[in-house]
Design an enzyme around this catalytic site. Sequence first.
Site, mmCIF file in Angstrom:
data_model
loop_
_atom_site.group_PDB
_atom_site.id
_atom_site.type_symbol
_atom_site.label_atom_id
_atom_site.label_comp_id
_atom_site.label_asym_id
_atom_site.label_seq_id
_atom_site.Cartn_x
_atom_site.Cartn_y
_atom_site.Cartn_z
ATOM 1 N N ASP A 175 0.971 -1.137 0.314
ATOM 2 C CA ASP A 175 -0.252 -0.116 -0.077
ATOM 3 C C ASP A 175 0.522 0.203 -0.282
ATOM 4 O O ASP A 175 1.916 0.716 -0.266
ATOM 5 C CB ASP A 175 -0.867 -0.038 1.374
ATOM 6 C CG ASP A 175 -2.038 0.525 1.117
ATOM 7 O OD1 ASP A 175 -2.629 1.497 0.045
ATOM 8 O OD2 ASP A 175 -3.081 0.319 1.124
ATOM 9 N N ASP A 223 -11.475 2.837 -3.360
ATOM 10 C CA ASP A 223 -11.382 1.331 -3.366
ATOM 11 C C ASP A 223 -13.459 1.389 -2.980
ATOM 12 O O ASP A 223 -14.070 2.144 -3.186
ATOM 13 C CB ASP A 223 -11.734 2.109 -1.193
ATOM 14 C CG ASP A 223 -10.053 1.654 -1.058
ATOM 15 O OD1 ASP A 223 -9.496 1.789 -1.531
ATOM 16 O OD2 ASP A 223 -9.937 1.890 -0.083
#
Length: 419
Positions: A175, A223
């Site tokens: 990430d 997301d």
Amino acid sequence: MVTVTMKLTSRVQHLGCLLALCFLAQVLWDIPGVWALDNGLAMTPTMGWLHWERFMCNTDCKEEPDSCISEKLFMQMADLMDSDGWKEVGYEYLCIDDCWMAAQRDSKGRLQADPIRFPSGIRHLANYVHSKGLKLGIYADVGKKTCAGFPGSFGYYDIDAETFADWGVDLLKFDGCYCDSVEQLADGMFHSRDLAMSKENFEAKPNYTEIRQYCNHWRNSGDVYDSWQSVKSILEWTSSNQKTIVSAAGPGGWNDPDMLVIGNFGLSWDQQITQMALWAIMAAPLLMSNDLRHISLQAKMLLQNKDVIAINQDPLGKQGYLLRKEDNFEVWERPLSSLAWAVAMVNLQEIGGPRSYTINIASLGQGVACNPACFITELLPTKTKLGFYEWTSCLKTRINPTGTVLLLLGRSQTFKKLP
């Protein structure tokens, strides 16, 4: 070097650089000059299970022992992936997302699992997952902290790569929270070089040639949420940017529109069909985020649909695209091997009942899918052989609101029927 800037993701309130999915195969940090990503991995889109959308960062195992991020949760999911047919249809990666770590590194600077929630450690969990014929994925961050505030890999790239390899981890989700620069990001990727990456949320025009040097998957949008609005916005972003992203996809590198939320709470049945069909058309990684302990039989059958998975995993490796949009209908198509084509017709109207849609066969597959003829099979919502269609024919179908009809246009059966 990757020369892109990133927007913040929806779950990140800090400077975000990247989300990356990285396969740990043979770690090459000790071989200088190896930059191109040629690891033989992700030749078709990755399939598996990822905890984030469904279980998020639940660390309260006292109050919620069955839904907290713990080795118990992942061992239960591994058992079900092995016993309930998931592995057999291609879902092979069991992936841990954020919040698995202890708050501090150990005395040697190594990451460690939370000792309460993962008392046996990640090596033991990896061995357990491998014993089920599956592969284990884990999560780290290129920055100083993870998105949830756990220790990041900045300054520890080599030791973290060594740690994950020592544990037997197969995939790394890398990430990009608390990342100060794209240069820092590229440095982190270099030290974890034999990885497959997935980037998200580009502001500038990305250089996909450079991205593919580091990445097997790259996230382009934010997301996914368990809602139709979220799925629809991802499809809108994809179609709006398809001139750039479609040509970038292919064996070894894929655009990633994020997790499948089929089997959860937010999508109607027709919307679940739409997500499954369009993720297949888009050649997207199929990473479920749901609770396999409580999934409905209907959702399970959709996620395990071998015909749809075959489209997603087609070895030609061409991503599909939006062909046309009219009157709240969309037509998407994807070229497949053996001169076949997949076609998805979506009814985007969110009011009223099912609507009819008619399309000229000659307009599909760049004019060659059914020239001079083809055999058409409906795969979703139900598998039905529609029959033999000539190039001059029209196809009429009926589609539920926010639903999709997924078709397979085949040549092999067609030629058997020709005089």
